[in-house]
Design a protein around this motif. Structure first.
Motif, mmCIF file in Angstrom:
data_model
loop_
_atom_site.group_PDB
_atom_site.id
_atom_site.type_symbol
_atom_site.label_atom_id
_atom_site.label_comp_id
_atom_site.label_asym_id
_atom_site.label_seq_id
_atom_site.Cartn_x
_atom_site.Cartn_y
_atom_site.Cartn_z
ATOM 1 N N PHE A 197 -24.344 15.795 -39.950
ATOM 2 C CA PHE A 197 -23.255 16.762 -39.851
ATOM 3 C C PHE A 197 -22.745 16.922 -38.428
ATOM 4 O O PHE A 197 -21.757 17.625 -38.210
ATOM 5 C CB PHE A 197 -23.699 18.119 -40.411
ATOM 6 N N PHE A 198 -23.408 16.304 -37.443
ATOM 7 C CA PHE A 198 -22.839 16.267 -36.101
ATOM 8 C C PHE A 198 -21.595 15.382 -36.055
ATOM 9 O O PHE A 198 -20.794 15.498 -35.129
ATOM 10 C CB PHE A 198 -23.876 15.739 -35.099
ATOM 11 N N LEU A 199 -21.446 14.487 -37.004
ATOM 12 C CA LEU A 199 -20.286 13.613 -37.047
ATOM 13 C C LEU A 199 -19.066 14.357 -37.585
ATOM 14 O O LEU A 199 -19.167 15.483 -38.064
ATOM 15 C CB LEU A 199 -20.590 12.397 -37.916
ATOM 16 N N SER A 200 -17.927 13.704 -37.501
ATOM 17 C CA SER A 200 -16.676 14.312 -37.943
ATOM 18 C C SER A 200 -16.705 14.577 -39.447
ATOM 19 O O SER A 200 -17.122 13.710 -40.228
ATOM 20 C CB SER A 200 -15.505 13.399 -37.603
ATOM 21 N N PRO A 201 -16.264 15.762 -39.894
ATOM 22 C CA PRO A 201 -16.196 16.020 -41.334
ATOM 23 C C PRO A 201 -15.283 15.039 -42.067
ATOM 24 O O PRO A 201 -15.510 14.755 -43.245
ATOM 25 C CB PRO A 201 -15.663 17.452 -41.410
ATOM 26 N N ALA A 202 -14.251 14.528 -41.373
ATOM 27 C CA ALA A 202 -13.364 13.564 -42.018
ATOM 28 C C ALA A 202 -14.116 12.281 -42.369
ATOM 29 O O ALA A 202 -13.907 11.699 -43.439
ATOM 30 C CB ALA A 202 -12.182 13.247 -41.098
ATOM 31 N N ILE A 203 -15.006 11.832 -41.482
ATOM 32 C CA ILE A 203 -15.787 10.627 -41.757
ATOM 33 C C ILE A 203 -16.725 10.853 -42.936
ATOM 34 O O ILE A 203 -16.840 10.009 -43.833
ATOM 35 C CB ILE A 203 -16.574 10.209 -40.497
ATOM 36 N N LEU A 204 -17.386 12.005 -42.947
ATOM 37 C CA LEU A 204 -18.334 12.288 -44.025
ATOM 38 C C LEU A 204 -17.624 12.411 -45.372
ATOM 39 O O LEU A 204 -18.112 11.904 -46.390
ATOM 40 C CB LEU A 204 -19.104 13.575 -43.716
ATOM 41 N N SER A 205 -16.469 13.072 -45.398
ATOM 42 C CA SER A 205 -15.756 13.229 -46.664
ATOM 43 C C SER A 205 -15.213 11.895 -47.170
ATOM 44 O O SER A 205 -15.273 11.596 -48.365
ATOM 45 C CB SER A 205 -14.616 14.234 -46.500
ATOM 46 N N ARG A 206 -14.694 11.069 -46.271
ATOM 47 C CA ARG A 206 -14.209 9.751 -46.693
ATOM 48 C C ARG A 206 -15.358 8.878 -47.184
ATOM 49 O O ARG A 206 -15.226 8.176 -48.189
ATOM 50 C CB ARG A 206 -13.490 9.072 -45.534
ATOM 51 N N GLN A 323 -21.618 4.763 -41.224
ATOM 52 C CA GLN A 323 -21.721 3.927 -40.031
ATOM 53 C C GLN A 323 -20.471 3.073 -39.836
ATOM 54 O O GLN A 323 -19.959 2.949 -38.716
ATOM 55 C CB GLN A 323 -22.948 3.031 -40.140
ATOM 56 N N ILE A 324 -19.975 2.481 -40.904
ATOM 57 C CA ILE A 324 -18.788 1.623 -40.794
ATOM 58 C C ILE A 324 -17.580 2.434 -40.349
ATOM 59 O O ILE A 324 -16.825 2.023 -39.448
ATOM 60 C CB ILE A 324 -18.522 0.929 -42.136
ATOM 61 N N LEU A 325 -17.371 3.602 -40.940
ATOM 62 C CA LEU A 325 -16.234 4.443 -40.559
ATOM 63 C C LEU A 325 -16.373 4.955 -39.132
ATOM 64 O O LEU A 325 -15.375 5.046 -38.399
ATOM 65 C CB LEU A 325 -16.118 5.608 -41.538
ATOM 66 N N ASN A 330 -14.654 4.594 -33.363
ATOM 67 C CA ASN A 330 -14.949 4.345 -31.956
ATOM 68 C C ASN A 330 -14.101 3.220 -31.390
ATOM 69 O O ASN A 330 -13.755 3.230 -30.208
ATOM 70 C CB ASN A 330 -16.436 4.004 -31.802
ATOM 71 N N ARG A 331 -13.749 2.236 -32.219
ATOM 72 C CA ARG A 331 -12.921 1.126 -31.722
ATOM 73 C C ARG A 331 -11.502 1.595 -31.406
ATOM 74 O O ARG A 331 -10.821 1.018 -30.555
ATOM 75 C CB ARG A 331 -12.881 0.004 -32.742
ATOM 76 N N ARG A 332 -11.018 2.610 -32.121
ATOM 77 C CA ARG A 332 -9.654 3.097 -31.895
ATOM 78 C C ARG A 332 -9.535 3.876 -30.593
ATOM 79 O O ARG A 332 -8.446 4.038 -30.058
ATOM 80 C CB ARG A 332 -9.204 3.980 -33.055
ATOM 81 N N LYS A 333 -10.661 4.404 -30.090
ATOM 82 C CA LYS A 333 -10.604 5.236 -28.885
ATOM 83 C C LYS A 333 -10.470 4.382 -27.643
ATOM 84 O O LYS A 333 -10.897 3.264 -27.579
ATOM 85 C CB LYS A 333 -11.875 6.098 -28.803
#
Length: 333
Positions: A197-206, A323-325, A330-333
């Protein structure tokens, strides 16, 4: 099959994404720390005053770049539509590719047994998500993992394996004890997954949405295919999950270079995604086979035991999609 479940549980508990999330503070702390040199240099030249604090607070609130940029409503609905079409297309494509020869419709016994198994799977995953969220919001998970993450992972591993074996080997007639082991198993999974849950909620929901699409399409293929079509995959999948587990543990035991680390990470990530996708097919047909055997009186009827394997499959697929998302972000940043 027990060794497969233990190996998949081991892969999930040793996931580098879980460890990495607990070793770094939230991004808001790092963002705020970037203002410290300016504040300290200002306070060293002149005495503090209410006007200074007012001006500084106004500067930090108005001049700083926004931390979160929310997409427009039209753009958000467009993304949801693309995701829904992608999931539906995946279901149709997978069914057309893997399921050219379908079986007759499920019998009432098979349908009921499969339904109860997936009901327990959904209930266990919901319970795991709620407990993991509670541990994260209370700060308990962060404090425990910061103290000694390897001890926590070791205890969670032992607890997960012990409670999983309790679910599998407790007779279904002993309802209270069997459900107690099931609740303990989901609690151990929640304690291990809470740092995500430290990760972005958008990543977890997707990732959760994609997991439902992948598991739903593969389980539909397994349920509508002819009897025993994918049961031969048990041996190859067991060998595959062994390779995935070894590739996950190799960086901790062997001195690998950058290329070696990249290869082992790719095997663990994409190879694991393929292996546990195959396990969904295998476990779905195994449930149907056990339903027929239970109807004949060869084995006891135990949908709670069947749900543990499906739950481990979904958790491992979910972690790899996260992990993939995260890597794509990270590549977009």
């Amino acid at each position: 099959m027990l060794r497969t479940s233990v190996a998949s549980c081991l892969r999930q508990l040793n996931n580098p994404l879980v460890l990495r999330a607990t070793q770094h503070p939230p991004i808001s702390v790092r963002t705020f720390s970037s203002f410290q040199p300016t504040l300290l240099s200002s306070t060293s030249r002149r005495p503090l005053s209410p006007a200074f604090f007012k001006q500084t607070a106004r500067t930090l609130l108005t001049d700083a770049a926004p931390v979160v940029s929310r997409p427009a409503s039209q753009e958000a609905w467009k993304r949801y539509g693309i995701t829904a079409v992608t999931v539906a297309g995946t279901v149709i494509a997978v069914n057309a590719f893997f399921n050219r020869e379908t079986r007759d419709s499920l019998s009432a016994t098979e349908r009921s047994y499969l339904h109860e198994s997936f009901m327990y799977t959904g209930g266990g995953l919901t319970l795991t998500a709620l407990v993991a969220r509670s541990l994260f919001k209370s700060g308990t998970a962060f404090r425990i993992m910061s103290a000694n993450p390897w001890v926590v992972l070791g205890v969670s591993l032992v607890g997960s394996i012990g409670t999983m074996m309790g679910v599998m080997y407790t007779p279904p007639e002993n309802t209270v004890l069997k459900h107690a082991f099931w609740l303990g198993f989901n609690a151990c999974q929640a304690a291990t997954l809470s740092p995500l849950f430290f990760l972005s909620p958008a990543i977890l929901s997707r990732a959760a949405l994609y997991t439902c699409g992948v598991v739903g399409s593969l389980s539909y293929v397994g349920a509508t295919a002819k009897n025993d079509t994918y049961l031969y995959m048990g041996g190859p999948l067991l060998a595959g999950v062994t390779v995935v587990a070894l590739s996950s543990l190799a960086p901790m035991a062997l001195p690998l270079g950058l290329r070696g680390l990249a290869i082992t990470e790719a095997i663990s990530l994409y190879g694991g995604l393929a292996v546990f996708g195959g396990f969904v097919l295998y476990d779905t047909q195994k449930i149907l086979q056990h339903a027929r055997m239970a109807q004949a009186g060869a084995i006891p009827r135990d949908p709670l035991r069947e749900s543990v394997s499906l739950e481990l499959d979904m958790i491992n697929i979910f972690i790899r999609l996260v992990q993939i998302l995260a890597m794509q972000q990270n590549r977009r940043k």
